[in-house]
Enzyme design. Sequence first.
Site: not given
Ligand code: AMP
Length: 327
Positions: A195, A192, A111
């Site tokens: 957002k 991956k 990041k």
């Molecule tokens: P975040 O959107 O970064 O706050 O992530 C929230 C949750 O979603 C966390 O547990 C991440 O590990 C999971 N997560 C985010 N992106 C992915 C993805 N592409 N595949 C699987 N899990 C994800």
Amino acid sequence: MVRVLSGIQPSGALHLGNYIGALRQWVAFQDEYDAFYCIVDLHALTLEGDPAERRDRAFEAACNLLATGLDPTRCTLFCQSHVPEHTRLTWLLECTATMGELNRMTQFKDKSRRHEAVRVGLFTYPVLMAADILLYDAGAVPVGDDQRQHLELTREVAQRFNNRYGEVFTIPEAVIPTVGARVMDLQHPERKMSKSVESPLGTVNVLDPPEQIEHKVKRAVTDTDGEMRYDPDAKPGLATLLDLMAVATGRRPQEVAQDYGRYGDLKRDLAAALVELLEPIQKRYAEFADDRGAVERVLAAGAEHAHEVAQATYARAAAAIGLLPPA
Ligand code: AMP
Ligand code: TRP
């Protein structure tokens, strides 16, 4: 009953990676565990954002989580910033973790490379996350694969604190799903789904209307040899589609590959399966978004309960480390 805690940033639309990698587990764990789920609005401050938009996003995140099936009678849902012990414990843990440890975090490296004027909070982000977890004596933390390293750090720091100052913290385990722990971007299957807005066509959001889901799946990158087989290394684009179809239908991706000859047929059925998977969530989302008062009451009750637990843990940690208790 073992406690679980997990968190999600309110920093953008919820996507299929969040849903499959994390939220489905959250919903399932409500019945097996004493579940605490946190909208980590303080973590979202580590990157730029507009204040009014941040507020909207936090509210939308709550609606989204309720819509995916979190039930406030079976879990504690709250906003991180509503419970002051998160930042208070972070300081004690920042005085336990080392620069070297935080320097090794791959998410920070990644990041910070993509942003100018990197905020100190982005660097200490994993310590705040450790505080989120340790405050609630969580034994299990359901997350996607990308959070594995942060969980390892949490365990290290907790262990060090316990060794130095006495048994204060429960050492948590990461719970990472065996299927769907890494949902890949439909346009860039080597990275991956996330957002970030760099690849809107590659990210299927939970609230995307059916036409948009169909469009994104149809445009998903595959390969030119046209051979239907599950091979994430050689054929990452196709593997992503097979993975998603496997999750949507509860089968293994290799089995799904056997059912199809042409990529186009797989895409058509996958789009339909995703629309069916997401439709009920979208309907419930609209209901919650229309009832702001009810959602706010859920968050207020959640914060009150979380605060009781967090206060006790923080007091334990502060006493152990040697802060003079207020008279
Ligand atoms: P975040 O959107 O970064 O706050 O992530 C929230 C949750 O979603 C966390 O547990 C991440 O590990 C999971 N997560 C985010 N992106 C992915 C993805 N592409 N595949 C699987 N899990 C994800
Ligand atoms: N860092 C996590 C992510 O980006 C979100 C998070 C913050 C979290 N605090 C947490 C996850 C505590 C699990 C437990 O996905």
